[in-house]
Structures are given as structure tokens and as C-alpha cells.
Design an enzyme around this catalytic site. Structure first.
Site, PDB file in Angstrom:
ATOM      1  N   SER A   9      41.687 -39.430 -12.515  1.00 49.71           N
ATOM      2  CA  SER A   9      41.068 -40.194 -13.588  1.00 49.71           C
ATOM      3  C   SER A   9      39.559 -40.003 -13.561  1.00 49.71           C
ATOM      4  O   SER A   9      38.887 -40.364 -12.588  1.00 49.71           O
ATOM      5  CB  SER A   9      41.383 -41.685 -13.433  1.00 49.71           C
ATOM      6  OG  SER A   9      40.596 -42.446 -14.329  1.00 49.71           O
ATOM      7  N   HIS A  34      43.212 -37.352 -16.418  1.00 51.09           N
ATOM      8  CA  HIS A  34      43.504 -38.660 -17.004  1.00 51.09           C
ATOM      9  C   HIS A  34      42.211 -39.230 -17.583  1.00 51.09           C
ATOM     10  O   HIS A  34      41.198 -39.351 -16.881  1.00 51.09           O
ATOM     11  CB  HIS A  34      44.066 -39.600 -15.933  1.00 51.09           C
ATOM     12  CG  HIS A  34      44.573 -40.893 -16.483  1.00 51.09           C
ATOM     13  ND1 HIS A  34      45.820 -41.028 -17.069  1.00 51.09           N
ATOM     14  CD2 HIS A  34      44.010 -42.123 -16.543  1.00 51.09           C
ATOM     15  CE1 HIS A  34      46.003 -42.276 -17.445  1.00 51.09           C
ATOM     16  NE2 HIS A  34      44.899 -42.963 -17.151  1.00 51.09           N
ATOM     17  N   ASP A  36      40.664 -42.454 -19.509  1.00 53.21           N
ATOM     18  CA  ASP A  36      40.833 -43.848 -19.912  1.00 53.21           C
ATOM     19  C   ASP A  36      39.901 -44.175 -21.070  1.00 53.21           C
ATOM     20  O   ASP A  36      38.683 -43.981 -20.975  1.00 53.21           O
ATOM     21  CB  ASP A  36      40.522 -44.781 -18.742  1.00 53.21           C
ATOM     22  CG  ASP A  36      41.578 -44.709 -17.653  1.00 53.21           C
ATOM     23  OD1 ASP A  36      42.763 -44.929 -17.962  1.00 53.21           O
ATOM     24  OD2 ASP A  36      41.225 -44.431 -16.492  1.00 53.21           O
ATOM     25  N   MET A  38      38.638 -47.273 -23.300  1.00 52.96           N
ATOM     26  CA  MET A  38      38.591 -48.733 -23.307  1.00 52.96           C
ATOM     27  C   MET A  38      37.667 -49.210 -24.415  1.00 52.96           C
ATOM     28  O   MET A  38      36.594 -48.645 -24.620  1.00 52.96           O
ATOM     29  CB  MET A  38      38.081 -49.253 -21.962  1.00 52.96           C
ATOM     30  CG  MET A  38      38.837 -48.743 -20.752  1.00 52.96           C
ATOM     31  SD  MET A  38      38.136 -49.429 -19.228  1.00 52.96           S
ATOM     32  CE  MET A  38      38.952 -48.413 -17.999  1.00 52.96           C
ATOM     33  N   HIS A  67      44.721 -42.193 -22.127  1.00 51.10           N
ATOM     34  CA  HIS A  67      45.276 -43.543 -22.003  1.00 51.10           C
ATOM     35  C   HIS A  67      44.449 -44.492 -22.869  1.00 51.10           C
ATOM     36  O   HIS A  67      43.308 -44.811 -22.543  1.00 51.10           O
ATOM     37  CB  HIS A  67      45.236 -43.955 -20.528  1.00 51.10           C
ATOM     38  CG  HIS A  67      45.734 -45.331 -20.264  1.00 51.10           C
ATOM     39  ND1 HIS A  67      45.536 -45.975 -19.052  1.00 51.10           N
ATOM     40  CD2 HIS A  67      46.428 -46.217 -21.026  1.00 51.10           C
ATOM     41  CE1 HIS A  67      46.075 -47.172 -19.087  1.00 51.10           C
ATOM     42  NE2 HIS A  67      46.615 -47.347 -20.280  1.00 51.10           N
ATOM     43  N   MET A  69      43.492 -47.860 -23.957  1.00 51.73           N
ATOM     44  CA  MET A  69      43.478 -49.293 -23.655  1.00 51.73           C
ATOM     45  C   MET A  69      42.678 -49.981 -24.752  1.00 51.73           C
ATOM     46  O   MET A  69      41.577 -50.486 -24.538  1.00 51.73           O
ATOM     47  CB  MET A  69      42.890 -49.537 -22.267  1.00 51.73           C
ATOM     48  CG  MET A  69      43.798 -49.085 -21.151  1.00 51.73           C
ATOM     49  SD  MET A  69      43.130 -49.408 -19.504  1.00 51.73           S
ATOM     50  CE  MET A  69      42.321 -47.844 -19.199  1.00 51.73           C
ATOM     51  N   MET A 138      51.016 -49.925 -14.981  1.00 49.10           N
ATOM     52  CA  MET A 138      49.742 -50.269 -14.360  1.00 49.10           C
ATOM     53  C   MET A 138      50.006 -51.049 -13.072  1.00 49.10           C
ATOM     54  O   MET A 138      50.726 -52.055 -13.082  1.00 49.10           O
ATOM     55  CB  MET A 138      48.884 -51.103 -15.317  1.00 49.10           C
ATOM     56  CG  MET A 138      48.423 -50.363 -16.565  1.00 49.10           C
ATOM     57  SD  MET A 138      47.399 -48.915 -16.216  1.00 49.10           S
ATOM     58  CE  MET A 138      46.012 -49.655 -15.331  1.00 49.10           C
ATOM     59  N   ASP A 176      49.248 -46.073 -12.183  1.00 50.81           N
ATOM     60  CA  ASP A 176      47.791 -46.041 -12.231  1.00 50.81           C
ATOM     61  C   ASP A 176      47.255 -47.314 -11.605  1.00 50.81           C
ATOM     62  O   ASP A 176      47.510 -48.410 -12.103  1.00 50.81           O
ATOM     63  CB  ASP A 176      47.338 -45.925 -13.694  1.00 50.81           C
ATOM     64  CG  ASP A 176      45.823 -45.814 -13.840  1.00 50.81           C
ATOM     65  OD1 ASP A 176      45.110 -45.847 -12.820  1.00 50.81           O
ATOM     66  OD2 ASP A 176      45.355 -45.692 -14.989  1.00 50.81           O
TER      67      ASP A 176
END
Length: 226
Positions: A9, A34, A36, A38, A67, A69, A138, A176
Site C-alpha cells: 500500500s 494498492h 487507498d 479516501m 480501494h 474509501m 478490513m 488490509d
């Protein structure tokens, strides 16, 4: 048998030398990057967006595991796909209809992932597991890196993996949060096969750390005891 895959990540990477760090994890044997995303609403933090995905795509052929979020993933699926995502994972708990998001990701040409928070029941996503390519469980509360693995996650991973196996579904189980040499072994043994690790990889020598974790995944794949 599915192969175990390491997905470092970049939330834990040094953005000043991000391209170099991605090359380091390539040399270390990682298969995924990966990323993320957000929004500061679904989770309290802000992180990467579409321009970062596009920039990472230019420097690597590794699979980009994005991913989301965010509260409204449906709005952004096509943009992330066009930026270079190979797989897009959204949260079951987001505000959009899961069936619509799954359809949009599939139509964009990306692999479909669905994620659940630690307090969401695994059985809530059973109806979707035949429609997606990966379930991301998660194992910390989403939003921040460097957290400690929630021990109750082990049973949740096993529950999901057992359901997938019993129903002969082609669905990866990704985890994760809080990954260390010890917790990686635990989650692989109960059925996970895609491992997201941030601080464990990028704190120190990213290439060497990758090689260490890939070796653990390979040896666990073969049922060897380390």
C-alpha cells in the site's frame, strides 16, 4: 489453488520518491500496487485521487489495486478506470447501491472488489460474492495506516473463505490492516490470498521487505513451517 499475492500500500510510501519506491517493490516481487482513496467523509483522512493513479500507471506494469474509501463510489468508477486502475474495490457500507457499483466497475473493464469494515457482518455480503472478483476484509478500522491487527478478524476471514469454498466461487480474499510476519501467516492459513501491507513494506528497505514477505507467502502457499 489460488496464488498468494502481495499488494504493498503506497499510503505508507514516501511520495517524494514514489516512482523509485514502486520500482523497488517490483524488484521485490510484489504483484499489485494498492492505492487507498479516501475522501475525508467516509473515513476521516484524505489521501490519493485520480491524478495519483494516473501517475502510478505511467511508471509500472503492476496491477493497480484501487480501494475507494468514499461515500459515492459510483460517481468515480469510470474516472479511476480511465486513469489506469486494474481493479476497483468499493465499500459495501458506502451510500451507493452495491449492485449498481458492481455493474459499473464490470462495465469499465476492471476487476470488481467489495470491502467491509471490521464491524460489518460477513454474511451481509454473501449475496454479492458470486458477482465480484475479490472481497477485501478490513482488519483495522479504515482511514489510517500503521494500526494493530484486530484479532477477531481471523474468524471473519475464515468465515468468508469457507463460504467461498463451499459455494465454489472464484473470489479472492484480500486483507488490509496490521500486517506483520506473524499476522500474514495467520490470515493466509485461514484462507486469505491477497495481502495488503503498508508500513511493513515501506518502513526501511522496500525491496528487501517485499522479498521477505513474498518468501513468507510462497512458503505458506506450500504449507511449509517457517
Amino acid at each position: 489453488m489460488k496464488h498468494n499475492i502481495l499488494a504493498p500500500s503506497i499510503l505508507a510510501a514516501d511520495c517524494a520518491v514514489l516512482g523509485e519506491q514502486i520500482k523497488a517493490i517490483e524488484r521485490g516481487g510484489a504483484k499489485y500496487v494498492h492505492i487507498d482513496v479516501m475522501d475525508g467523509v467516509f473515513v476521516p483522512s484524505l489521501s490519493f485521487g485520480i491524478p495519483v493513479v494516473s501517475s502510478v500507471r505511467k511508471v509500472t506494469d503492476l496491477k493497480l489495486d484501487v480501494h475507494l474509501m468514499i461515500i459515492r463510489p459510483l460517481k468515480y468508477v469510470r474516472s479511476f478506470a480511465e486513469a489506469g486502475a486494474d481493479g476497483i474495490t468499493f465499500h459495501y457500507e458506502s451510500e451507493d447501491d452495491p449492485e449498481e457499483v458492481i455493474r459499473a466497475i464490470r462495465e469499465s473493464g476492471c476487476k470488481v472488489g467489495m470491502s467491509i469494515r471490521p464491524d460489518t457482518r460477513v454474511e451481509d455480503v454473501y449475496p454479492y460474492l458470486d458477482k465480484i472478483d475479490m472481497l477485501l476484509i478490513m482488519t483495522v478500522q479504515p482511514g489510517f495506516g500503521g494500526q494493530t491487527y484486530i484479532r477477531e478478524s481471523t474468524m471473519r476471514i475464515a468465515q468468508a473463505a469457507n463460504y467461498v469454498a463451499a459455494n465454489k466461487l472464484d473470489c479472492d480474499i484480500e486483507v488490509d490492516g496490521g500486517m506483520t510476519a506473524d499476522t500474514v501467516r495467520i490470515v493466509i492459513e485461514v484462507g486469505a490470498n491477497v495481502i495488503v501491507a503498508g508500513s511493513a513494506i515501506f518502513k526501511g528497505d522496500a525491496e528487501a521487505n517485499c522479498k521477505k514477505y513474498v518468501a513468507i507467502l510462497d512458503q505458506t502457499q506450500k504449507g511449509e513451517v517457517l
